[in-house]
Structures are given as structure tokens and as C-alpha cells.
Design an enzyme around this catalytic site. Sequence first.
Site, PDB file in Angstrom:
ATOM      1  N   ASP A 133       0.872  -1.187   0.000  1.00 51.22           N
ATOM      2  CA  ASP A 133       0.000   0.000   0.000  1.00 51.22           C
ATOM      3  C   ASP A 133       0.901   1.227   0.000  1.00 51.22           C
ATOM      4  OD1 ASP A 133      -2.303   1.560   0.101  1.00 51.22           O
ATOM      5  OD2 ASP A 133      -2.646   1.261   2.249  1.00 51.22           O
ATOM      6  N   TYR A 186      -5.035   4.330   0.399  1.00 47.35           N
ATOM      7  CA  TYR A 186      -6.052   3.426  -0.140  1.00 47.35           C
ATOM      8  C   TYR A 186      -5.630   2.816  -1.471  1.00 47.35           C
ATOM      9  CZ  TYR A 186      -8.608   6.313   3.239  1.00 47.35           C
ATOM     10  OH  TYR A 186      -8.982   7.005   4.372  1.00 47.35           O
ATOM     11  N   HIS A 187      -4.391   2.306  -1.497  1.00 47.49           N
ATOM     12  CA  HIS A 187      -3.856   1.676  -2.706  1.00 47.49           C
ATOM     13  C   HIS A 187      -3.386   0.242  -2.441  1.00 47.49           C
ATOM     14  CE1 HIS A 187      -2.619   6.027  -4.058  1.00 47.49           C
ATOM     15  NE2 HIS A 187      -3.928   5.832  -4.121  1.00 47.49           N
ATOM     16  N   PRO A 188      -4.200  -0.604  -1.817  1.00 47.10           N
ATOM     17  CA  PRO A 188      -3.738  -1.974  -1.564  1.00 47.10           C
ATOM     18  C   PRO A 188      -3.598  -2.769  -2.851  1.00 47.10           C
ATOM     19  CG  PRO A 188      -6.072  -1.789  -1.048  1.00 47.10           C
ATOM     20  CD  PRO A 188      -5.586  -0.393  -1.359  1.00 47.10           C
TER      21      PRO A 188
END
Length: 553
Positions: A294, A468-470
Amino acid sequence: MQADFIIIGSGSAGSAMAHRLSEDGRHSVIVVEAGGTDVGPFIQMPGALSYPMNMKRYDWGFQSEPEPHLGGRRLATPRGHVIGGSSSINGMVYVRGHARDYDHWAETGATGWAYADVLPYFKRLENWHDGGHGGDPAWRGTSGPLHVTRGKRDNPLHAAFVEAGKQAGFELTDDYNGEKQEGFGPMEQTVWQGRRWSTANAYLKPALKRENCTLVRGFARRVTFEGNRATGVEIDRGGHVETLFARREVILAASSINTPKILMLSGVGPAAHLGEHGIGLVADRPGVGQNLQDHLELYIQQACTQPITLYSYWNLFGKAFVGAQWLFTKTGVGASNQFESAAFLRSKPGVDYPDIQYHFLPIAVRYDGKAAAEGHGFQAHVGPMRSPSRGSVTLSSSDPKAAPKILFNYMSHEQDWADFRHCIRLTREIFGQAAFEPYRGKEIQPGVSVQSNAELDDFIREHVESAYHPCGSARMGRADDPLAVVDPECRVIGVEGLRVADSSIFPRITNGNLNGPSILVGEKASDHILGRTPLAPENAEPWINPRWRTSDR
């Protein structure tokens, strides 16, 4: 029900595949989506972006496990529970990533995914509108389904941010999605005619107008198998469990959280972990759920001495005005996500390509809307792009309705701490330039008293947030790589008739926001699924800063 292809998830990649797999009319497609409709201003109005990700109606509501290096904090992990998936609740920022991201993918086993290979797919998906801000159209696509636009940048703080970057010795760029990512310049957004242009709008809704594409509202429990071949999907629909059958393939596009969960519930994953939960083994793939990555970011906030920020609208009357203006005209403050300026920078000599990203916002407020603004101010969201920390998604139960355990293991390397200290000090340097002199008030956050490494570390530990970039939890690699989950054609290794095509397959996280790269995966995977010859590589060489000395940025 049955179809040639069943896609689990209608998000960024899933919607793209629904469109591409059904467009020639030769194949039938079922898209399984647990969430509901995207109709309504909370999703469609760009300026309301903080609302849908904080609404149970639209978000799965995932949280990380207590993060051991962040004092046991549990960080929110929003994922879209709605048609369009996370493209319907995200910040609408469009970033391709850097060319070197994809070259690294190819070098580590994702053959055919180098930048030359993916560039034509980015062009195919884009409908680019430069808004008069420059950029070379030879690097962009202008007839794809995804409208990519730029905000007006009419607030003077945007010009101050870019000029401050120049004064600090950094590059400028007209188009970070084109030849030159590095530098300060305009940020791009998936907004069209004042509305959020999610993949539901761009891809899914046009596909559903065809007779051969069907949306099934239901909760995907597991993939069904006969031997080692995927045959369909077991879903819960209206309280009844039923099975949909796939004549050709099942494609998982359920997010980097739900995709590994469904794989494991279906018997594909680490044998020992599945055994702990009494799940029969179909294929032992130790990499399922591993390699989770992330981006983290901090909000560096500065008071503004002039009443020119979005704080003017941060009251009941202002919000009502913005909402009404957007509702009736699709214009005004509500018609933009307000992330209209950006920067991609290299942190130090020897770094091949940018490793820091900035989003600039002409208001000082939390991105998720959870904290009130403290008067007129501005902020930069800043964070490193390539953290060495890795986490995992594991099962908490064999019950399909149980949320998985998500542990990112954030800030588990000393490099993470050094990188964030540098980001804070660099942002202070940028905000301290002459361009901000007419607007610069006190430092709101972290505050001028926070200076030493220990003080900065305390601030980071308490305030760092997910961007919020998993991604990466079912990574792509060579078929003989024991930790790879899918091969370069997105086929799950060790079984037949099953693919994964979403951000789970990223070998390493890309520079910037992940909606664009996730759509790319859906576009390229579609050609692999249909057995088409991939688009011809384009050997365009991106701009690489030829000089990087201590005194010459």
C-alpha cells in the site's frame, strides 16, 4: 445460470473485462457484484468524494489488524461495495504509473508487461482531454471509454504550489502521464461533464445494454471446481445459495482484499493455512494473500492568510450551495475532486525515477472528512512510493461472510521512517518558498515544534494514513516461481479455467494512484482471455532526468 465467462467483481478491472469480453457479441458474460447501485449525488458528484468511502452502503468496511509499528492503530481499508467497485468511491485521481514500474514487473517475471507492452493499452482505454494545459498527445489515447480530464486550477494556490516547486529546484511537467512523470504540474481526474467517470459509467453500463452481458447481484462465496478445473461460482443471492456455471473461465476481479480471500475459500492458497480452517486443498499456492502493499501518506497543513481556500464552503450554507449548483448545472466546486495539482519527485541522488508523490489541496482538512477544517489553509498529501514493507491477507474463518485478516505491516523497515522524515522536511522547504509568501500562515500540522527525528517519528506514528492503494496479494510471475499466483496471462498457476485480473496481481506497487493501472489489467487480460495477439509494443522512451547532483535537483 451459465455463461462463457463469469467475472467476480464489477470494479476497475472487472468492468473493463465485462465490456471487452462481450463487445464482439460472440461470448456471454456474467458479472457477479455484491454491492448495489451507484445512482445518487454522493457517488456521482466529484466534490462529495469523502462521503461514499465512509458509507456502509458503498464500502466493505474493512480495517487492518492492529499495526505493530503504528502503536497498534487499525487503519481503514475502504473497498467499493457497489457497481464500479472502488472506482465509484475513490478520489478520481488518474495516474498511469512510471514506465520503470512496468519494466520492473517484466524483469521480475511478468513477461509481456513492460512499459512498451502496456503503453498501447493505456492509449486504448483513455479518452484524454488536456484542457489546454499542454502535454504531447502522441503519448495519450483519445478514443477510449475512460474520460480523463483536468481541473480548472483557478485557485491561485495551485499556481503557488507549482512555482514553489520550481523555486525549490525541481522539474516541471505538462503531463505526468505522458513522456515526463517527474516534476510539478496539473493532476488528472476521471471526471467527465461534471460527473465521476467510474468504470461503471465507462465500461459496465454500456456492456449491460448488450444481450450477452448480465449483471447478477449476489455475494460470491467460492469458486467451484471439478478436479483442478474451475467450473463456476457459488453465490449467496437473497439468502439462497446457488451456483453459476462457466463454460470457459472464471475470472476473479474482486479487489486485492476479496480476491485472495475467495481463492483461499475455494481451496487455492497456502496448504497449511487452508488446513487450519478445514478447507479442502485444490492447489497449494503459498503466495496467495502474501506480498500485500500500500501507499501511506501524511497531510502537511499550512494556514492561509487570505480567504481564498475551499474553507469558504466548509459550512452548511456553503455545502448546500455547492450541492445545488452541481445538481442543476454539473458545474462549480462540486464538479471537481479538487486534487488539481500534483508532483512526482526523486528523494535523493541515485534514485532512478520519482519515489515521492504529492497531491495538493486548497483546504486544510482530512481527505476522509473525519476532522473539521481549522480555518483557511492548504495542504499537501505526501508519501513515498516504494516502501519495502509487505503484509498479508489471511482468513479469519472458513465462513465466507467473515472479513479476512488484513495486516499491512506498515512502517516495518527503517527506510520507511527515514523516507517519511524526508517527506516532511521537503514539504516544509516547498511551502517555505517565495511563491507561498503572500499566503503562508502558521504550520498547522505537524507544527513548528516538531523538529527532531524522534518528534517526527511520533507524529508519523500517530498521523500517517493509508492512501487506499492496496495491491499485490496474488502477484504475477513465472509459472515456476513458487510464490507467484498467476502467470503473465493472468492464469492461476496449478489450476485450469481460473484467472485473476485486478490489482492483486501487481508484482510491485506502481507510482501513484492505482485506478488507472487496475483498468489496464482488465484491458490487457481481456486479450489474453480471448486468445488475441496482444497489441504491438510501442518503444517510446520516457523522459529520465539526465542529472541528479546534491546541489542540482
